[in-house]
Design a protein around this motif. Structure first.
Motif, PDB file in Angstrom:
ATOM      1  N   SER A 175      29.417  38.877  50.038  1.00  0.00           N
ATOM      2  CA  SER A 175      30.177  39.353  48.864  1.00  0.00           C
ATOM      3  C   SER A 175      29.627  38.712  47.590  1.00  0.00           C
ATOM      4  N   LYS A 176      29.273  37.406  47.708  1.00  0.00           N
ATOM      5  CA  LYS A 176      28.704  36.698  46.555  1.00  0.00           C
ATOM      6  C   LYS A 176      27.377  37.334  46.142  1.00  0.00           C
ATOM      7  N   ILE A 177      26.553  37.632  47.144  1.00  0.00           N
ATOM      8  CA  ILE A 177      25.241  38.243  46.866  1.00  0.00           C
ATOM      9  C   ILE A 177      25.445  39.585  46.152  1.00  0.00           C
ATOM     10  N   ALA A 178      26.379  40.390  46.677  1.00  0.00           N
ATOM     11  CA  ALA A 178      26.632  41.712  46.077  1.00  0.00           C
ATOM     12  C   ALA A 178      27.077  41.550  44.620  1.00  0.00           C
ATOM     13  N   GLY A 179      27.982  40.579  44.373  1.00  0.00           N
ATOM     14  CA  GLY A 179      28.483  40.342  43.017  1.00  0.00           C
ATOM     15  C   GLY A 179      27.372  39.910  42.081  1.00  0.00           C
ATOM     16  N   LYS A 180      26.523  38.997  42.554  1.00  0.00           N
ATOM     17  CA  LYS A 180      25.434  38.486  41.714  1.00  0.00           C
ATOM     18  C   LYS A 180      24.405  39.575  41.432  1.00  0.00           C
ATOM     19  N   MET A 181      24.110  40.385  42.466  1.00  0.00           N
ATOM     20  CA  MET A 181      23.116  41.454  42.271  1.00  0.00           C
ATOM     21  C   MET A 181      23.618  42.458  41.240  1.00  0.00           C
ATOM     22  N   LYS A 228      19.593  31.405  46.548  1.00  0.00           N
ATOM     23  CA  LYS A 228      20.259  30.409  47.385  1.00  0.00           C
ATOM     24  C   LYS A 228      21.162  31.114  48.406  1.00  0.00           C
ATOM     25  N   GLU A 229      21.944  32.074  47.921  1.00  0.00           N
ATOM     26  CA  GLU A 229      22.876  32.787  48.804  1.00  0.00           C
ATOM     27  C   GLU A 229      22.115  33.565  49.877  1.00  0.00           C
TER      28      GLU A 229
END
Ligand SMILES: C[S@@+](CC[C@H](N)C(=O)[O-])C[C@H]1O[C@@H](n2cnc3c(N)ncnc32)[C@H](O)[C@@H]1O
Length: 208
Positions: A178-184, A192-193
């Motif tokens: 979810s973090k990766i999706a948000g950052k992308m 890092k993720e």
């Protein structure tokens, strides 16, 4: 002699005293209401004579009473690290700490390794469908510095093969993705993720 820091309902010291797993319990909380809940539970269990109560922030005022073990459970990892950090100068070697962070386990793990705590064991427990990381550590004043990536899972978790550990890794993987999706979406770097995602996928593969 155990100390239950932030005891609230007092369930743990009542259990340990009733089972004869400890001789005496030092029971603390930062707030009067939870401490009074613990007092009532201890009274109802009939183990009052073996308990002592402390309305206090952290363990600074408890350290001179020299419990053999402290339990700090049900608080955020940063709060637990803060409690330990404020008492560092007073701690003696060999004291056992059982720590159960509700969040930010990585921050707590880094604090422990780098501030003189020997990590004996980490476990994941599963209760009512929720997973909880548990640390068993002893203070020995030896500082151990690791690479940043080490602190993501530490040295024990990748070797656990329990259902609880699997559920914990799956939860972490979901959070990481979810973090990766948000950052992308925001056009931010998620290197890092992505590394952490790869670690989790490879650990989860070991379960098949
Ligand atoms: C969610 S309860 C956890 C109760 C119990 N330890 C458990 O694991 O089920 C957190 C308790 O920690 C107490 N607490 C929070 N910060 C504290 C601190 N710095 N020192 C002592 N108690 C604290 C709160 O007042 C609350 O009663």
């Amino acid at each position: 002699v155990i100390c239950d820091v932030g005891s609230d309902h007092g369930a743990l010291p009542v259990f340990l005293l009733k089972q004869g797993l400890c001789r005496r319990a030092l029971i603390s909380d930062i707030h009067p209401l939870p401490l009074s809940r613990a007092k009532l539970a201890v009274k109802e269990a009939g183990v009052e004579s073996q308990a002592e109560f402390f309305l206090t922030d952290g363990i600074d005022t408890i350290v001179p009473h020299k419990p053999d073990a402290y339990v700090i459970a049900g608080m955020g990892g940063e709060t637990i690290a803060g409690i330990l950090s404020r008492a560092l100068a007073k701690l003696s070697s060999g004291v056992l700490f059982v720590l159960q962070p509700m969040s930010r386990a990585r921050i707590l793990r880094q604090f422990l390794y780098e501030n003189g705590f020997f990590v004996e064991r980490e476990e994941i427990v599963l209760e009512n469908g929720k997973t909880f990381p548990i640390f068993c550590v002893r203070y020995d004043a030896v500082q151990r510095k690791h690479e940043e990536e080490f602190y993501f899972l530490g040295e024990f978790l990748p070797h656990l093969r329990s259902d609880a550990a699997k559920a914990y890794f799956q939860k972490l993987l979901f959070k990481t993705q979810s973090k990766i999706a948000g950052k992308m979406k925001a056009g931010l770097s998620c290197e890092k993720e992505s590394r952490e995602e790869a670690v989790l996928i490879s650990v989860l593969e070991e379960f098949q």
